[in-house]
Design a protein around this motif. Structure first.
Motif, PDB file in Angstrom:
ATOM      1  N   GLY A  57       0.855  -1.192  -0.174  1.00 14.20           N
ATOM      2  CA  GLY A  57      -0.081  -0.142   0.016  1.00 14.20           C
ATOM      3  C   GLY A  57       0.878   1.413  -0.058  1.00 14.20           C
ATOM      4  N   ALA A  58       1.946   1.078   0.746  1.00 14.29           N
ATOM      5  CA  ALA A  58       2.645   2.259   0.838  1.00 14.29           C
ATOM      6  C   ALA A  58       3.475   2.582  -0.424  1.00 14.29           C
ATOM      7  N   VAL A  59       4.019   1.532  -1.202  1.00 17.97           N
ATOM      8  CA  VAL A  59       4.674   1.733  -2.415  1.00 17.97           C
ATOM      9  C   VAL A  59       3.719   2.264  -3.511  1.00 17.97           C
ATOM     10  N   ARG A  60       2.460   1.850  -3.493  1.00 24.29           N
ATOM     11  CA  ARG A  60       1.621   2.220  -4.417  1.00 24.29           C
ATOM     12  C   ARG A  60       1.197   3.974  -4.267  1.00 24.29           C
ATOM     13  N   ALA A  61       1.045   4.059  -2.998  1.00 23.99           N
ATOM     14  CA  ALA A  61       0.731   5.433  -2.722  1.00 23.99           C
ATOM     15  C   ALA A  61       1.976   6.391  -3.244  1.00 23.99           C
ATOM     16  N   VAL A  62       3.237   6.092  -2.897  1.00 25.51           N
ATOM     17  CA  VAL A  62       4.357   6.978  -3.159  1.00 25.51           C
ATOM     18  C   VAL A  62       4.464   6.918  -4.757  1.00 25.51           C
ATOM     19  N   GLU A  63       4.128   5.771  -5.408  1.00 21.75           N
ATOM     20  CA  GLU A  63       4.252   5.791  -7.080  1.00 21.75           C
ATOM     21  C   GLU A  63       3.081   6.965  -7.474  1.00 21.75           C
ATOM     22  N   GLN A  64       2.088   6.780  -6.870  1.00 22.58           N
ATOM     23  CA  GLN A  64       0.988   7.581  -7.416  1.00 22.58           C
ATOM     24  C   GLN A  64       1.412   9.012  -7.087  1.00 22.58           C
ATOM     25  N   LEU A  65       1.985   9.443  -5.894  1.00 25.04           N
ATOM     26  CA  LEU A  65       2.043  10.764  -5.610  1.00 25.04           C
ATOM     27  C   LEU A  65       3.365  11.235  -6.012  1.00 25.04           C
ATOM     28  N   ALA A  66       4.489  10.323  -6.498  1.00 23.98           N
ATOM     29  CA  ALA A  66       5.473  10.883  -7.348  1.00 23.98           C
ATOM     30  C   ALA A  66       5.422  10.580  -8.632  1.00 23.98           C
ATOM     31  N   ALA A 176       1.704   1.322  12.605  1.00 22.51           N
ATOM     32  CA  ALA A 176       1.344   1.804  14.052  1.00 22.51           C
ATOM     33  C   ALA A 176      -0.032   2.049  14.198  1.00 22.51           C
ATOM     34  N   ASN A 177      -0.596   2.774  13.236  1.00 18.20           N
ATOM     35  CA  ASN A 177      -2.101   3.038  13.222  1.00 18.20           C
ATOM     36  C   ASN A 177      -3.154   2.247  12.742  1.00 18.20           C
ATOM     37  N   ARG A 178      -2.795   1.374  11.685  1.00 19.34           N
ATOM     38  CA  ARG A 178      -3.754   0.229  11.069  1.00 19.34           C
ATOM     39  C   ARG A 178      -5.117   0.899  10.763  1.00 19.34           C
ATOM     40  N   ASP A 179      -6.123   0.678  11.416  1.00 22.49           N
ATOM     41  CA  ASP A 179      -7.614   1.063  11.161  1.00 22.49           C
ATOM     42  C   ASP A 179      -7.510   2.479  10.854  1.00 22.49           C
ATOM     43  N   VAL A 180      -7.059   3.573  11.571  1.00 17.91           N
ATOM     44  CA  VAL A 180      -6.884   4.697  11.605  1.00 17.91           C
ATOM     45  C   VAL A 180      -6.435   5.291  10.433  1.00 17.91           C
ATOM     46  N   SER A 181      -5.380   4.849  10.013  1.00 18.28           N
ATOM     47  CA  SER A 181      -4.569   5.218   8.781  1.00 18.28           C
ATOM     48  C   SER A 181      -5.336   5.070   7.635  1.00 18.28           C
ATOM     49  N   CYS A 182      -6.128   4.210   7.651  1.00 13.29           N
ATOM     50  CA  CYS A 182      -6.989   3.686   6.400  1.00 13.29           C
ATOM     51  C   CYS A 182      -8.207   4.691   5.955  1.00 13.29           C
ATOM     52  N   SER A 183      -8.501   5.638   7.058  1.00 12.78           N
ATOM     53  CA  SER A 183      -9.296   6.555   6.528  1.00 12.78           C
ATOM     54  C   SER A 183      -8.832   8.039   6.328  1.00 12.78           C
ATOM     55  N   MET A 184      -7.580   7.765   6.069  1.00 15.69           N
ATOM     56  CA  MET A 184      -6.886   9.354   6.045  1.00 15.69           C
ATOM     57  C   MET A 184      -6.245   9.505   4.659  1.00 15.69           C
ATOM     58  N   SER A 185      -6.166  10.526   4.493  1.00 14.98           N
ATOM     59  CA  SER A 185      -5.514  10.846   2.893  1.00 14.98           C
ATOM     60  C   SER A 185      -4.125  10.908   2.997  1.00 14.98           C
ATOM     61  N   ALA A 186      -3.528  10.136   2.130  1.00 14.69           N
ATOM     62  CA  ALA A 186      -2.032   9.630   2.086  1.00 14.69           C
ATOM     63  C   ALA A 186      -1.374  11.125   2.015  1.00 14.69           C
ATOM     64  N   GLU A 187      -1.695  11.937   1.147  1.00  9.80           N
ATOM     65  CA  GLU A 187      -1.029  13.122   0.966  1.00  9.80           C
ATOM     66  C   GLU A 187      -1.142  14.170   2.137  1.00  9.80           C
ATOM     67  N   THR A 188      -2.137  14.193   2.828  1.00  6.99           N
ATOM     68  CA  THR A 188      -2.347  15.197   3.807  1.00  6.99           C
ATOM     69  C   THR A 188      -1.798  14.458   5.320  1.00  6.99           C
ATOM     70  N   ALA A 189      -2.016  13.082   5.280  1.00  5.19           N
ATOM     71  CA  ALA A 189      -1.723  12.509   6.787  1.00  5.19           C
ATOM     72  C   ALA A 189      -0.248  12.146   6.823  1.00  5.19           C
ATOM     73  N   TYR A 190       0.486  12.067   5.776  1.00  3.93           N
ATOM     74  CA  TYR A 190       1.836  11.571   6.010  1.00  3.93           C
ATOM     75  C   TYR A 190       3.054  12.666   5.795  1.00  3.93           C
ATOM     76  N   GLY A 191       2.321  13.814   5.335  1.00  2.88           N
ATOM     77  CA  GLY A 191       3.444  14.979   5.113  1.00  2.88           C
ATOM     78  C   GLY A 191       4.592  14.532   3.907  1.00  2.88           C
ATOM     79  N   VAL A 192       4.290  13.743   3.076  1.00  2.00           N
ATOM     80  CA  VAL A 192       5.405  13.263   2.355  1.00  2.00           C
ATOM     81  C   VAL A 192       5.527  13.838   0.800  1.00  2.00           C
ATOM     82  N   SER A 193       4.401  14.878   0.770  1.00  2.26           N
ATOM     83  CA  SER A 193       4.404  15.839  -0.611  1.00  2.26           C
ATOM     84  C   SER A 193       5.626  16.502  -0.740  1.00  2.26           C
ATOM     85  N   THR A 194       6.009  17.248   0.404  1.00  2.00           N
ATOM     86  CA  THR A 194       7.469  18.049   0.179  1.00  2.00           C
ATOM     87  C   THR A 194       8.576  17.167   0.122  1.00  2.00           C
TER      88      THR A 194
END
Length: 204
Positions: A57-66, A176-194
């Protein structure tokens, strides 16, 4: 208009009439497992299966963001027609090679004979040779299929540090957060855009 993800996956109109994009060979994300476990200081194999799901899931999200492929993979771009321009933009990078360009005529007969093109790996485009023209007399739908390979390599060591750190951050947060993370936007929740800003492929 389609979902944001579908809009992201759609190449620009300059690529010709877009018909579809398919990931035909998936990356082997299991090579990331040991690195992610070291990041999380996990020493047992008890949660390897669920952890691999978080990595995927993390790889897919990073690939889509980048808009970059991380590990080696293959894509098939299908066009209803060749573009009016003398190049075809390819979604996802870094571009490694074009495996096959197949055209289909009015009788649905495939051909791989056309070879008057070159690769622009930096621009992630297929360039028509000077003086050449795209094939004509093709069927009106799904007449061009372009298979190509992308990715930085097959191992963790091949990945740019920025992209690897983003995967570690996101996989760690999923764990670490499991079910909580599933409802969050990857771009806003993880601060990885920058973090990914210098790696992201931008369309102008």
């Amino acid at each position: 208009m389609g979902s944001p993800l579908e809009q992201l996956k759609r190449p620009s109109p300059k690529a010709g009439r877009f018909a579809g994009l398919e990931q035909t060979t998936a990356p082997d994300n299991s090579v990331l497992l040991d690195t992610v476990k070291a990041h999380l200081r996990l020493t047992t194999t008890a949660e390897d299966v669920i952890l691999q799901l978080y990595i995927d899931g993390a790889v897919r999200a990073v690939e889509q963001l980048a808009r970059r492929s991380l590990l080696d993979q293959a894509w098939t771009l299908t066009l209803d027609s060749f573009p009016a321009d003398d190049y075809i933009e390819l979604y996802m990078g870094p571009l490694v090679s074009v495996t096959t360009l197949t055209t289909y005529d009015d009788n649905n007969t495939p051909s791989t004979a056309f070879s008057a093109y070159a690769l622009d790996t930096a621009g992630e485009r297929l360039l028509l040779d000077d003086g050449a023209t795209w094939p004509t007399d093709l069927r009106s739908r799904a007449s061009v299929k372009l298979e190509y390979a992308t990715g930085y390599g097959a191992t963790v060591a091949d990945l740019p540090g920025t992209l690897l750190r983003a995967v570690l951050m996101m996989a760690g947060d999923f764990y670490a957060n499991r079910d909580v993370s599933c409802s969050m936007s990857a771009e806003t929740a993880y601060g990885v855009s920058t973090l990914l800003g210098t790696e992201r492929r931008w369309r102008l």
